[in-house]
Design an enzyme around this catalytic site. Structure first.
Site, PDB file in Angstrom:
ATOM      1  N   GLU A   9     -12.229   2.845   4.415  1.00  0.00           N
ATOM      2  CA  GLU A   9     -11.275   3.161   5.494  1.00  0.00           C
ATOM      3  C   GLU A   9     -11.359   4.680   5.652  1.00  0.00           C
ATOM      4  OE1 GLU A   9      -6.714   2.167   6.603  1.00  0.00           O
ATOM      5  OE2 GLU A   9      -7.006   3.407   4.826  1.00  0.00           O
ATOM      6  N   GLU A  22       0.819  -1.219   0.000  1.00  0.00           N
ATOM      7  CA  GLU A  22       0.000   0.000   0.000  1.00  0.00           C
ATOM      8  C   GLU A  22       0.850   1.265   0.000  1.00  0.00           C
ATOM      9  OE1 GLU A  22      -2.569   0.736   3.394  1.00  0.00           O
ATOM     10  OE2 GLU A  22      -3.766   2.157   2.239  1.00  0.00           O
TER      11      GLU A  22
HETATM   12  C1  LER Z   1      -2.858   4.613   6.586  1.00  0.00           C
HETATM   13  O1  LER Z   1      -3.096   5.933   6.239  1.00  0.00           O
HETATM   14  C2  LER Z   1      -3.587   3.673   5.706  1.00  0.00           C
HETATM   15  O2  LER Z   1      -4.125   4.050   4.687  1.00  0.00           O
HETATM   16  C3  LER Z   1      -3.701   2.252   6.123  1.00  0.00           C
HETATM   17  O3  LER Z   1      -4.393   1.500   5.189  1.00  0.00           O
HETATM   18  C4  LER Z   1      -2.332   1.668   6.423  1.00  0.00           C
HETATM   19  O4  LER Z   1      -2.412   0.365   6.873  1.00  0.00           O
HETATM   20 MN    MN Z   2      -5.367   2.718   3.483  1.00  0.00          MN
END
Ligand code: LER
Ligand code: MN
Length: 263
Positions: free
Chosen positions: A240, A146
């Protein structure tokens, strides 16, 4: 395209209540946090057996740092990621989200062996990912790299930086995930970045420009979603982001907005 949500964003006092809420709200999957994943497996398995929603992914939660100057810390990260890859495979999840390092560089300048710290970091990460990729292939889950925005890491900020590492590693066990919040800061064009990275893309994080629920900021999701659809992206996209109250009502609004875009 399948919709998922991180477990902590769901309403409910217990995991079972949270998964029931995910189902009620129309999600296909739930992303679990990787902290103490081994200890939580029985509870997660039991809760999943009561619903149709699936485990989409495991989000980090490992100790250590893949680009630490300490061998012990690097080994800890590799071993902890393996534990989570095994758990992901057992849960039928796509894989484990991995951020190579948060913050600035921890390694020393080794010129003239490496022209820059970045080259040393990349060589180290490629070696670690070859081992993790082999393990991931064996158990049947992906290491999902990521990229984050520049304020969270100096190392992987844009999708193309991650795909060049993935191609250098050359393992079927290492893939890419892209987060709309970070892409909104780092990519010249989110749609174009996704188009170029599609081949390696196995997961997405969804958030609007302000990291609130999609539909609550000013990111234009239409063109990026068109690229994903036309490119046959069939994996999860997981929320998220911040969920303003009233939680359930706003989650339902965002799901409706997203389903309207996904078509
Ligand atoms: C942190 O900003 C993020 O996007 C998460 O997915 C990191 O694990
Ligand atoms: Mn993330």
């Amino acid at each position: 395209m399948k919709l998922a949500i991180q477990e902590n964003l769901l309403p409910g006092a217990t995991l079972q209540e949270k998964l029931a809420a995910a189902e009620r709200l129309g999600f296909d999957g739930v992303e679990f946090w990787g902290h103490d994943i081994e200890g939580r497996l029985p509870e997660i398995r039991a809760a999943l057996s009561t619903v149709r929603v699936k485990a989409s992914t495991i989000c980090s939660g490992y100790r250590g740092d893949l680009l630490s100057a300490s061998r012990e810390e690097r080994l800890r990260a590799v071993e902890d990621i393996k534990v989570r890859l095994k758990a992901a495979a057992e849960l039928g999840a796509v894989g484990v989200i991995v951020v190579p390092t948060f913050g600035g560089p921890k390694l020393p300048d080794l010129w003239p062996l490496y022209p820059s710290v970045r080259e040393l970091e990349q060589a180290l990460l490629v070696a670690e990912l070859r081992e993790l990729g082999k393990f991931a292939e064996d158990v049947g889950a992906y290491v999902l790299l990521e990229p984050l925005n520049r304020y969270e890491t100096h190392f992987l900020n844009r999708l193309e930086q991650a795909t060049s590492i993935i191609e250098e590693v050359g393992s079927k066990g290492v893939a890419l995930m892209a987060d709309f919040f970070h892409m909104n800061i780092e990519e010249a064009s989110i749609a174009e970045a996704l188009r170029r990275a599609l081949k390696h893309l196995r997961h997405l994080h969804l958030a609007d420009s302000n990291r609130w629920l999609p539909g609550f900021g000013h990111t234009d999701f239409r063109e990026p979603f068109r690229v994903l659809k036309e490119g046959g992206y069939a994996h999860y996209m997981a929320l998220e982001c911040h969920v303003p109250e009233p939680r359930e009502e706003n989650l339902a609004r965002s799901v409706k907005y997203l389903r309207g875009l996904i078509g």
